[in-house]
Design a protein around this motif. Structure first.
Motif, PDB file in Angstrom:
ATOM      1  N   ARG A 172       2.873  12.645  -5.247  1.00  0.00           N
ATOM      2  CA  ARG A 172       3.781  11.314  -5.472  1.00  0.00           C
ATOM      3  C   ARG A 172       3.421  10.232  -4.454  1.00  0.00           C
ATOM      4  NH1 ARG A 172       9.365  14.376  -5.520  1.00  0.00           N
ATOM      5  NH2 ARG A 172      10.090  12.068  -5.512  1.00  0.00           N
ATOM      6  N   TYR A 173       3.492   9.003  -4.921  1.00  0.00           N
ATOM      7  CA  TYR A 173       3.010   8.127  -3.949  1.00  0.00           C
ATOM      8  C   TYR A 173       4.228   7.132  -3.507  1.00  0.00           C
ATOM      9  CZ  TYR A 173      -1.801   9.198  -4.958  1.00  0.00           C
ATOM     10  OH  TYR A 173      -2.662  10.097  -5.108  1.00  0.00           O
ATOM     11  N   PHE A 174       4.070   6.653  -2.220  1.00  0.00           N
ATOM     12  CA  PHE A 174       5.199   6.070  -1.438  1.00  0.00           C
ATOM     13  C   PHE A 174       4.859   4.844  -0.639  1.00  0.00           C
ATOM     14  CE2 PHE A 174       6.666  10.304  -2.549  1.00  0.00           C
ATOM     15  CZ  PHE A 174       8.260  10.045  -2.843  1.00  0.00           C
ATOM     16  N   ARG A 175       5.272   3.753  -0.959  1.00  0.00           N
ATOM     17  CA  ARG A 175       4.975   2.435   0.063  1.00  0.00           C
ATOM     18  C   ARG A 175       5.525   2.796   1.647  1.00  0.00           C
ATOM     19  NH1 ARG A 175       9.245   0.690  -2.872  1.00  0.00           N
ATOM     20  NH2 ARG A 175      10.936  -0.049  -1.886  1.00  0.00           N
ATOM     21  N   MET A 185       0.806  -1.197  -0.067  1.00  0.00           N
ATOM     22  CA  MET A 185       0.042   0.109  -0.023  1.00  0.00           C
ATOM     23  C   MET A 185       1.025   1.269  -0.113  1.00  0.00           C
ATOM     24  SD  MET A 185      -2.964  -1.138  -0.165  1.00  0.00           S
ATOM     25  CE  MET A 185      -4.241   0.237   0.612  1.00  0.00           C
ATOM     26  N   THR A 186       0.236   2.357  -0.518  1.00  0.00           N
ATOM     27  CA  THR A 186       1.124   3.548  -0.625  1.00  0.00           C
ATOM     28  C   THR A 186       0.208   4.926   0.118  1.00  0.00           C
ATOM     29  OG1 THR A 186       0.182   4.013  -2.906  1.00  0.00           O
ATOM     30  CG2 THR A 186       2.235   2.778  -2.780  1.00  0.00           C
ATOM     31  N   VAL A 187       0.943   5.828   0.409  1.00  0.00           N
ATOM     32  CA  VAL A 187       0.196   7.184   0.705  1.00  0.00           C
ATOM     33  C   VAL A 187       0.821   8.087  -0.395  1.00  0.00           C
ATOM     34  CG1 VAL A 187      -0.254   6.580   3.022  1.00  0.00           C
ATOM     35  CG2 VAL A 187       1.951   7.638   2.462  1.00  0.00           C
ATOM     36  N   GLY A 188      -0.234   9.168  -0.608  1.00  0.00           N
ATOM     37  CA  GLY A 188       0.088  10.367  -1.455  1.00  0.00           C
ATOM     38  C   GLY A 188       0.882  11.241  -0.587  1.00  0.00           C
TER      39      GLY A 188
END
Length: 255
Positions: free
Chosen positions: A13-16, A1-4
């Protein structure tokens, strides 16, 4: 899962992440291909394509260092703009960003034609002791970095809160019965207005049950003609009748 995660502009931009998701509005340190960066979490967990990973929640030291680097990046931006003007290079410097260790400098720029910026890359690298990457941006991103006023008189959505660019087509303007003049349906960036997407789902619902333009239809009273115009908000159509007259008819009166 990622967060913006938001950085300089509203574009996400999205990062796990590992374990519990970082709280909304929390500042985090993330690792991207450029290195460590500080940004703010703007979305709950999602399944978006990742650009790196969340390393930790940002500390006061991280935030203080990031603030100093932003000030340094502004210095770079003013210096580069002066150098581009001095050299007569047809490119516009939009923004600069350092990684958290100060070792990587990203320069966002816009140019209508291809330009050679290698000498400026070397010059900035020597002056600020960092690896320099020039990143070309499109018209929408340029408007986002510089900030503009929309036709509504407010600051443009892209430079204040819009977190991503949606696909915008001329069909959206047609469905909303807007004039197809480029001056009327284009933003300051010269592209179709992003806000055309906001009300389109409502128009899609209103258009259900209404005939298309140029369709031949008849009324329950037996009058037939060609659809000249559709009024989705009113729920009516304009018919060009066989005797040359024009008649506006509610969709309930169509056969």
């Amino acid at each position: 899962m990622t967060v913006g995660v938001r950085f300089r502009t509203p574009l996400l931009r999205y990062f796990r992440f590992q374990g519990e998701p970082p709280p909304l509005e929390a500042y985090v340190v993330v690792r991207s291909q450029r290195g460590l960066e500080v940004g703010k979490v703007r979305t709950p967990p999602a399944g978006k394509r990742e650009e790196g990973e969340v390393v930790r929640l940002a500390t006061k030291e991280d935030l203080d260092k990031a603030a100093r680097l932003r000030a340094r990046a502004e210095e770079v931006l003013f210096y580069l703009r002066a150098r581009l003007k001095e050299e007569g290079v047809a490119a516009k410097a939009l923004g600069c960003d350092f990684t958290l260790d100060g070792g990587h400098l990203t320069v966002h720029y816009a140019a209508e034609e291809r330009v050679n910026l290698r000498r400026f890359s070397r010059e900035l690298g020597e002056r600020y002791r960092a690896r320099v990457e020039f990143l070309a941006e499109g018209p929408r991103e340029e408007a986002q970095y510089l900030g503009t006023l929309g036709a509504c008189g407010m600051e443009s959505c892209c430079s204040t809160w819009l977190q991503g660019f949606a696909q915008v087509s001329i069909k959206l303007a047609r469905d909303q019965q807007l004039p197809l003049s480029p001056e009327k349906i284009s933003g300051p960036c010269g592209r179709l207005l992003c806000c055309l997407t906001y009300e389109h789902p409502v128009y899609q619902e209103l258009l259900k049950g209404l005939p298309r333009v140029n369709a031949r239809v008849c009324t329950k009273a037996g009058l037939c003609g060609k659809v000249q115009k559709v009024h989705p908000l009113k729920g009516t159509v304009e018919l060009y009748l066989e005797d040359g007259k024009t008649l506006e008819v509610p969709k309930e009166d169509l056969a």
